[in-house]
Scaffold this active site. Sequence first.
Site, mmCIF file in Angstrom:
data_model
loop_
_atom_site.group_PDB
_atom_site.id
_atom_site.type_symbol
_atom_site.label_atom_id
_atom_site.label_comp_id
_atom_site.label_asym_id
_atom_site.label_seq_id
_atom_site.Cartn_x
_atom_site.Cartn_y
_atom_site.Cartn_z
ATOM 1 C CE1 TYR A 26 -4.160 0.128 4.190
ATOM 2 C CE2 TYR A 26 -5.524 -1.070 5.744
ATOM 3 C CZ TYR A 26 -5.367 -0.047 4.817
ATOM 4 O OH TYR A 26 -6.417 0.789 4.537
ATOM 5 C CG ASP B 60 -12.922 -2.894 8.857
ATOM 6 O OD1 ASP B 60 -12.146 -2.521 9.746
ATOM 7 O OD2 ASP B 60 -12.741 -2.641 7.653
ATOM 8 C CE1 TYR C 122 -10.760 2.212 0.645
ATOM 9 C CE2 TYR C 122 -9.063 1.935 2.313
ATOM 10 C CZ TYR C 122 -9.441 1.984 0.984
ATOM 11 O OH TYR C 122 -8.522 1.816 -0.003
ATOM 12 C CG HIS D 155 -5.143 -1.577 1.279
ATOM 13 N ND1 HIS D 155 -4.565 -0.454 0.731
ATOM 14 C CD2 HIS D 155 -6.472 -1.451 1.071
ATOM 15 C CE1 HIS D 155 -5.504 0.327 0.236
ATOM 16 N NE2 HIS D 155 -6.665 -0.265 0.411
ATOM 17 C CG HIS E 249 -10.644 -3.225 0.772
ATOM 18 N ND1 HIS E 249 -10.996 -2.437 1.835
ATOM 19 C CD2 HIS E 249 -9.745 -2.506 0.066
ATOM 20 C CE1 HIS E 249 -10.338 -1.288 1.777
ATOM 21 N NE2 HIS E 249 -9.564 -1.306 0.706
ATOM 22 C CG HIS F 184 -6.315 0.128 -3.345
ATOM 23 N ND1 HIS F 184 -6.926 1.086 -2.582
ATOM 24 C CD2 HIS F 184 -5.787 0.787 -4.397
ATOM 25 C CE1 HIS F 184 -6.749 2.262 -3.149
ATOM 26 N NE2 HIS F 184 -6.064 2.116 -4.242
#
Lengths: 524, 524
Positions: free
Chosen positions: B194, B208, B295, B350, B352, B512
């Site tokens: 982020y 993650d 998410y 952020h 990914h 994003h």
Amino acid sequence: MVHDGDGYPMLNNEEQKAAGELPLTYPPFIASISKRGLNLSEVICEVFTLGWYGEQNTKRAVGVMCYYIDGTVNFYMRPIEGVMATVDLDKMKIVQYHDRLMIPVPKGEDTDYRESVQNPPFDTRIKSMTMLQPDGPSFTIDGNNVRWANWDFHLAFDMRVGPVISLASIYDHDMRKYRRVMYRGYASEMFVPYQDLSEEWYFRTFLDAGEFGVGICSVPLQPNTDCPPNAVFMDGYYTTRDGTPVKTSNVFCVFERYAGDIMWRHSETILPGDTVEVRPDVTLVVRMVSTVANYDYIMDWEFKQSGSIKITTSLSGILAVKASAYKHKDQIQEEVYGTIVAENTIGTCHSHYLSFYLDLDIDGDANSLKKAHLQSVRVTDGSSPRKSHWTVVDEVAKTESDAKIQLGLGDQTEIIVINPNKRTNVGNNIGYRLIPGPLAGPLLWEHDYEQIRGAFSNYDVWVTPYNKSEKWAAGAYIDRARGDDTIAKWTLRNRKIENKDIVVWYTLGFHHAPSKKISQSCLL
Amino acid sequence: MVHDGDGYPMLNNEEQKAAGELPLTYPPFIASISKRGLNLSEVICEVFTLGWYGEQNTKRAVGVMCYYIDGTVNFYMRPIEGVMATVDLDKMKIVQYHDRLMIPVPKGEDTDYRESVQNPPFDTRIKSMTMLQPDGPSFTIDGNNVRWANWDFHLAFDMRVGPVISLASIYDHDMRKYRRVMYRGYASEMFVPYQDLSEEWYFRTFLDAGEFGVGICSVPLQPNTDCPPNAVFMDGYYTTRDGTPVKTSNVFCVFERYAGDIMWRHSETILPGDTVEVRPDVTLVVRMVSTVANYDYIMDWEFKQSGSIKITTSLSGILAVKASAYKHKDQIQEEVYGTIVAENTIGTCHSHYLSFYLDLDIDGDANSLKKAHLQSVRVTDGSSPRKSHWTVVDEVAKTESDAKIQLGLGDQTEIIVINPNKRTNVGNNIGYRLIPGPLAGPLLWEHDYEQIRGAFSNYDVWVTPYNKSEKWAAGAYIDRARGDDTIAKWTLRNRKIENKDIVVWYTLGFHHAPSKKISQSCLL
């Protein structure tokens, strides 16, 4: 109004057919065929536009080159290389001819793609599968007006560009009204430059829409294969050169698409009593297929319930190949402009570019183009344990020059069309983002003849103020034109585009360096 | 073997649950809630990994931050901003706490995404649609082995990375045998940094897979919505911290996908008796969904009859937002690290990134990486009317340095994995091309802490020689790690990769920058 500039209108089918038949009765060509030991009745010829390579005077002329059938329907794999006739279309006669190479015609075995002749049998182990809509489709077609879910649009057939979507609007449940998204959208031009410089190839730098007509080249869609079983079909009409209407049956299909995908979902497991919400992604597709000689362009407009419109062009059909003396890669010591894909067969490198004309009218016709630059920021003042972050710096394009955009050059920029006069309740502009697919930047010299004509491929995005005479990115009269009427020329005026009725021109591109063994399922 | 380097293993669900409940009985937190006039029974807390920001000593600790439910299931829209507890996981107690901001909790109205509470009613005008396979599916599942059409592969569930595809092979009808394509493939890591630098946000730079476990976070797939009606489901098992097995029912679905698309087609109209051949595109999809807090990652492996494997990761779920005093964009005069998406609600910027581990073994394990550069060539010798063309210049990567590739920087290069020891009958190498989707290059400073840890995102492609200890792009023990065991470190050895058992690591990325009004169908 009589056109007195350079360039000629689209070819028509009648003259292409007539020109293609001329060699078959032309004694030097008959001699060429005989010299090769081929059978004239198995020869078929096709018409190639000649482009413009600096000639002071041009006429309506085409190149005619021929293929050998003899046992295959896939004559594109069997070019009679080095033989070319030039036909004056007004006189409808051969005005130039050469036969400069004796190269074997590639063999016909294993080239026929028909399932009925495949050996070993074409793989049929996939059991049948279909879509079922027990209550019928959810869309209505009233004349040329289509309504589905929250969308309402008009679908027209055009002999030059194929499908034209107009007045696309989306229903806003809160406002209880339709809101305009796009005034008009279509693929305004295609540019397909081949990369072989030999005498019969260098000019193969087609502008398919303006030269051949993407609509004229449309083919009837096959129920259950070109479109799924739940599709509804529409016919299209164009005219021959004397004005006679010609019908293409099933030129469009319209269907609801459900591919098993998810539109939106969330599982919430931390709350007492798990919550799972999943919305399957059902969309509406409008499809047309245009078969411009060897290539089949599958053109889809897909409308999503989220409000997005997705444009997909899939390239299928047959590779354009060049006959060659080589039977193996190790024999090749010169530039052959492609890849050997079979014995005596070179798959020639080429590119495909499409220019989409997108006259967006988001919530009204006064729109602007915003470039949202994702920008790295270094933190050097110790205010955070972090040393960097990224942020968004907006830039609104003021003039046409500001909106000539090459994406994919390291600058990470989102392209957004906004209505600067409308804002959400928290003050954001209303807008649509252009999300490009994989990019194919220009690889030809910008001052090369064909690149001047196909100059729209210099940029991924262009924006112009709406002008009723600027409909096609490479100009109105394209056959043998000199590139005086292209988007590159129009935008030299550097007109203002902020808060105006603007047109976004998006270039979709593919470079094709053939690399595959030819197989039945994928010839691209 | 006892790990004595930095970094800790994955968190487990038990300790996350325990840590998340600590604030609810912690008097300073109870006071914070009371001070805001909120009801403690409507508060829910979640665990955030802390990353590593130069600390000399770390412990197994997490941040805990809380949300307000009170009438919505969408508590992610209602952060209690500025309040944070730090929990020592070994001691399982709050070791640090602050309450530094009094900012309104965003309101709950219009945040609940459940169809059952939507007002105005969620759009249900789409009539039902389903897939029908009257003769059943065309695939077989034997234990964890899947066979479909020309494909054969093994599908395993892993608590860290989710789906693992192994021994993927394709049947060659001519050779009458299966030919190996991929030894093993999976998404080895996710990196989600982020971009908000404030005290409760700067460390939100999640890895993650290694921190939370993409497999542990898998959710049971919902028949008919997460997967189409023709799907077949499989269960998965992982262990709690004491070794107790936990079942995730329906963790995978396997289904044949037909979206109405065309695999290959051609219409031939110039021959006597028109020929039309169309092959509908039926593929096989393996799906898993992992819901990592807000998410939902929809992870698809799609096998095509043409021989291609398509990897798709779709991001769904709920945006992570920050509470803010602002109610309108015009009030904002400072950097808020995102976009105001509703009153008191900032959608935080952020990225990914996913790193796919692809141990391709194309026709055997000795493979090479080829970069096929599409290169412009100027013609200046007058040998052709053309002034330019493009050609392909091949370069085989010799070492790991040669294969650190940032795509999309103007250099138009195709990435191809070849078996240099096998050739087609005309002498071309056997190979597979990596066709990337839209690219998201790195935007953080490469020497920033989180970027050192998520360094796999520095390049779109990396190649390493197979090494059994190099399984995850950000390393084995990731929670609070210092980035000593990442692909960026391994490849500093610059090992040889030509004609070896190589692993391709492909970075899939999304930036994003939230821009949308929150709507029920699309919260991303």
